[in-house]
Scaffold this motif. Structure first.
Motif, PDB file in Angstrom:
ATOM      1  N   ASP A 198      10.162  16.720 -25.936  1.00 46.57           N
ATOM      2  CA  ASP A 198       9.095  17.003 -24.966  1.00 46.57           C
ATOM      3  C   ASP A 198       7.754  18.505 -25.150  1.00 46.57           C
ATOM      4  O   ASP A 198       7.434  18.661 -24.954  1.00 46.57           O
ATOM      5  N   MET A 199       8.176  18.565 -26.796  1.00 45.52           N
ATOM      6  CA  MET A 199       7.148  18.968 -27.635  1.00 45.52           C
ATOM      7  C   MET A 199       5.688  18.677 -27.697  1.00 45.52           C
ATOM      8  O   MET A 199       5.361  17.123 -26.989  1.00 45.52           O
ATOM      9  N   ASN A 200       4.595  18.889 -27.537  1.00 42.70           N
ATOM     10  CA  ASN A 200       3.756  18.444 -27.550  1.00 42.70           C
ATOM     11  C   ASN A 200       2.693  17.479 -29.001  1.00 42.70           C
ATOM     12  O   ASN A 200       3.564  17.359 -29.998  1.00 42.70           O
ATOM     13  N   LEU A 201       2.411  16.713 -28.099  1.00 52.08           N
ATOM     14  CA  LEU A 201       2.471  15.003 -28.635  1.00 52.08           C
ATOM     15  C   LEU A 201       2.147  15.622 -30.208  1.00 52.08           C
ATOM     16  O   LEU A 201       2.193  14.615 -31.625  1.00 52.08           O
ATOM     17  N   LYS A 202       1.024  16.376 -30.983  1.00 50.67           N
ATOM     18  CA  LYS A 202      -0.172  16.774 -31.909  1.00 50.67           C
ATOM     19  C   LYS A 202       1.493  16.856 -32.783  1.00 50.67           C
ATOM     20  O   LYS A 202       1.434  16.883 -34.038  1.00 50.67           O
ATOM     21  N   TYR A 203       2.419  17.726 -32.671  1.00 53.51           N
ATOM     22  CA  TYR A 203       3.599  18.201 -33.724  1.00 53.51           C
ATOM     23  C   TYR A 203       4.398  17.112 -33.712  1.00 53.51           C
ATOM     24  O   TYR A 203       4.836  16.928 -34.981  1.00 53.51           O
ATOM     25  N   LEU A 204       4.771  15.744 -32.685  1.00 54.96           N
ATOM     26  CA  LEU A 204       5.413  14.892 -32.824  1.00 54.96           C
ATOM     27  C   LEU A 204       5.303  14.078 -33.780  1.00 54.96           C
ATOM     28  O   LEU A 204       5.419  13.366 -34.169  1.00 54.96           O
ATOM     29  N   ASP A 205       3.462  13.905 -33.850  1.00 57.51           N
ATOM     30  CA  ASP A 205       2.735  12.828 -33.890  1.00 57.51           C
ATOM     31  C   ASP A 205       2.876  13.058 -35.585  1.00 57.51           C
ATOM     32  O   ASP A 205       2.866  12.154 -36.707  1.00 57.51           O
ATOM     33  N   THR A 206       2.887  14.975 -35.997  1.00 59.44           N
ATOM     34  CA  THR A 206       2.207  15.071 -37.364  1.00 59.44           C
ATOM     35  C   THR A 206       3.513  14.341 -38.295  1.00 59.44           C
ATOM     36  O   THR A 206       3.841  14.163 -39.496  1.00 59.44           O
ATOM     37  N   ILE A 207       5.093  14.791 -37.488  1.00 61.42           N
ATOM     38  CA  ILE A 207       6.167  14.444 -38.117  1.00 61.42           C
ATOM     39  C   ILE A 207       6.962  12.868 -38.156  1.00 61.42           C
ATOM     40  O   ILE A 207       6.876  12.594 -39.183  1.00 61.42           O
ATOM     41  N   GLN A 208       6.574  12.441 -37.332  1.00 60.74           N
ATOM     42  CA  GLN A 208       5.633  10.850 -37.228  1.00 60.74           C
ATOM     43  C   GLN A 208       5.931  10.465 -38.648  1.00 60.74           C
ATOM     44  O   GLN A 208       6.018   9.898 -39.309  1.00 60.74           O
ATOM     45  N   LYS A 209       4.395  11.070 -38.878  1.00 57.37           N
ATOM     46  CA  LYS A 209       2.883  10.672 -39.587  1.00 57.37           C
ATOM     47  C   LYS A 209       3.877  11.119 -41.510  1.00 57.37           C
ATOM     48  O   LYS A 209       3.298  10.389 -42.567  1.00 57.37           O
ATOM     49  N   ALA A 210       4.410  11.685 -41.119  1.00 61.97           N
ATOM     50  CA  ALA A 210       4.991  12.395 -42.184  1.00 61.97           C
ATOM     51  C   ALA A 210       6.356  11.609 -43.224  1.00 61.97           C
ATOM     52  O   ALA A 210       7.454  11.982 -43.722  1.00 61.97           O
ATOM     53  N   MET A 211       7.207  11.146 -41.741  1.00 65.77           N
ATOM     54  CA  MET A 211       8.190   9.984 -42.593  1.00 65.77           C
ATOM     55  C   MET A 211       8.264   9.292 -43.554  1.00 65.77           C
ATOM     56  O   MET A 211       6.992   8.609 -43.466  1.00 65.77           O
ATOM     57  N   SER A 212       8.821   8.765 -44.373  1.00 64.62           N
ATOM     58  CA  SER A 212       9.097   8.152 -45.490  1.00 64.62           C
ATOM     59  C   SER A 212       8.992   6.938 -44.912  1.00 64.62           C
ATOM     60  O   SER A 212       9.595   6.812 -44.191  1.00 64.62           O
ATOM     61  N   PRO A 213       8.147   5.795 -45.681  1.00 60.37           N
ATOM     62  CA  PRO A 213       8.811   4.994 -45.622  1.00 60.37           C
ATOM     63  C   PRO A 213      10.181   4.486 -45.027  1.00 60.37           C
ATOM     64  O   PRO A 213      10.563   3.244 -44.282  1.00 60.37           O
ATOM     65  N   GLN A 214      11.346   4.530 -45.882  1.00 56.08           N
ATOM     66  CA  GLN A 214      12.958   4.606 -46.097  1.00 56.08           C
ATOM     67  C   GLN A 214      12.984   4.879 -44.207  1.00 56.08           C
ATOM     68  O   GLN A 214      13.671   4.370 -44.068  1.00 56.08           O
ATOM     69  N   VAL A 215      12.480   6.418 -44.020  1.00 52.96           N
ATOM     70  CA  VAL A 215      12.857   6.844 -42.602  1.00 52.96           C
ATOM     71  C   VAL A 215      12.683   6.363 -41.505  1.00 52.96           C
ATOM     72  O   VAL A 215      12.942   6.421 -40.673  1.00 52.96           O
ATOM     73  N   SER A 216      11.123   5.703 -42.002  1.00 54.04           N
ATOM     74  CA  SER A 216      10.541   5.084 -40.508  1.00 54.04           C
ATOM     75  C   SER A 216      11.396   3.901 -40.535  1.00 54.04           C
ATOM     76  O   SER A 216      11.816   3.911 -39.317  1.00 54.04           O
ATOM     77  N   LYS A 217      11.719   3.303 -40.307  1.00 54.47           N
ATOM     78  CA  LYS A 217      13.099   2.231 -40.882  1.00 54.47           C
ATOM     79  C   LYS A 217      13.763   2.209 -40.374  1.00 54.47           C
ATOM     80  O   LYS A 217      14.869   1.373 -40.371  1.00 54.47           O
ATOM     81  N   SER A 218      14.319   3.247 -40.605  1.00 52.12           N
ATOM     82  CA  SER A 218      15.660   3.751 -40.538  1.00 52.12           C
ATOM     83  C   SER A 218      16.283   4.436 -38.698  1.00 52.12           C
ATOM     84  O   SER A 218      15.064   3.741 -37.950  1.00 52.12           O
ATOM     85  N   LYS A 219      17.336   4.415 -38.066  1.00 49.88           N
ATOM     86  CA  LYS A 219      17.762   4.399 -37.440  1.00 49.88           C
ATOM     87  C   LYS A 219      17.271   4.489 -35.740  1.00 49.88           C
ATOM     88  O   LYS A 219      16.226   4.840 -34.859  1.00 49.88           O
ATOM     89  N   TYR A 220      16.506   6.379 -36.285  1.00 51.29           N
ATOM     90  CA  TYR A 220      16.618   7.370 -35.144  1.00 51.29           C
ATOM     91  C   TYR A 220      14.626   7.025 -36.039  1.00 51.29           C
ATOM     92  O   TYR A 220      14.005   7.655 -34.919  1.00 51.29           O
ATOM     93  N   GLY A 221      14.689   6.955 -37.159  1.00 51.49           N
ATOM     94  CA  GLY A 221      13.141   6.518 -37.304  1.00 51.49           C
ATOM     95  C   GLY A 221      12.335   5.074 -35.958  1.00 51.49           C
ATOM     96  O   GLY A 221      11.253   5.745 -35.724  1.00 51.49           O
ATOM     97  N   LYS A 222      13.249   4.459 -36.217  1.00 52.58           N
ATOM     98  CA  LYS A 222      12.412   3.830 -35.327  1.00 52.58           C
ATOM     99  C   LYS A 222      12.374   3.977 -33.518  1.00 52.58           C
ATOM    100  O   LYS A 222      11.696   3.892 -33.234  1.00 52.58           O
TER     101      LYS A 222
END
Length: 237
Positions: A198-222
């Motif tokens: 429930d944090m501000n979207l800008k912080y969560l967006d930053t985390i999302q964009k920083a994820m490596s391709p492998q992490v982004s394709k993982s269960k929690y990344g998806k």
């Protein structure tokens, strides 16, 4: 000759069944000191329900082994069936990942004495929880002051609420920074989804964009990608 063929086929089928039963990319071994007879379950959360991946029966020894298949690193539970006991100290959370992991613990202090090795995500999560517990302790102390004031029918210091808000903000910022710093591990989207969703979207967006391709394709990344896409839709209305 006919009997030989039947025997050979039977052995082949048996070997095939055995291979199917034991195949997997995660090997878990360990021990529960003091437990000689009982059951352990390795569980995962599926559609908000705990589902057993393996059942381990201990009879005469405290060591155990299990092999399971993981598509990507994820939080699992090692559940101890204590029988008639209603103890809440029976479900050990651990961040599993493909490879070899070891879980050694104690029957009397199943959670408190657990030592888990073989998972980098678990190692990072333990570091994270150690700091978060400090924030929790600080908040509990302030809540105790509130309860004492209520009990004694006295007013709560205005500074108390300010301190609680400040601790909460620091906790959220620490969680966001930890996830960002470790965005190349699956623990990052997990923390984002469980602790600061429930944090501000800008912080969560930053985390999302920083994820490596492998992490982004993982269960929690998806799951994080889906969650943010849905949240953005709702906030745009």
């Amino acid at each position: 000759m006919h009997k030989f063929i039947i025997a050979f086929c039977s052995l082949a089928i048996f070997a095939s069944c055995s291979d199917t039963k034991t195949q997997g990319n995660l090997e878990i071994s360990g021990s529960v000191k003091g437990l000689k007879k009982g059951k352990l379950y390795i569980q995962r959360v599926q559609d908000t329900t705990l589902v057993a991946l393996d059942t381990i029966i201990l009879n005469g020894k405290s060591t155990f082994e299990s092999t399971i298949q993981l598509d990507s690193p994820e939080m699992l539970y090692l559940f101890l069936d204590r029988g008639v006991s209603n103890s809440i100290d029976n479900n050990l959370l651990f961040f599993a990942e493909p490879g070899k992991m070891t879980i050694d613990t104690d029957l009397e202090f199943f959670l408190g004495k657990a030592k888990i090795t073989g998972s980098k995500n678990q190692e990072l999560y333990e570091q994270y929880k150690a700091i978060i517990s400090q924030f929790n302790d600080q908040q509990l102390e302030l809540m105790k002051d509130e309860l004492m004031a209520f009990k004694n029918k006295t007013s709560v210091s205005p500074e108390n609420e300010k301190k609680q808000d400040a601790i909460l903000k620091r906790r959220y910022l620490y969680a966001a920074n930890f996830a960002l710093t470790n965005a190349d591990h699956e623990v990052a989207p997990y923390i984002a989804l469980t602790d600061i969703y429930d944090m501000n979207l800008k912080y969560l967006d930053t985390i999302q964009k920083a994820m490596s391709p492998q992490v982004s394709k993982s269960k929690y990344g998806k799951k994080l990608n889906e969650f943010l896409a849905e949240r953005k839709k709702k906030e745009q209305k």
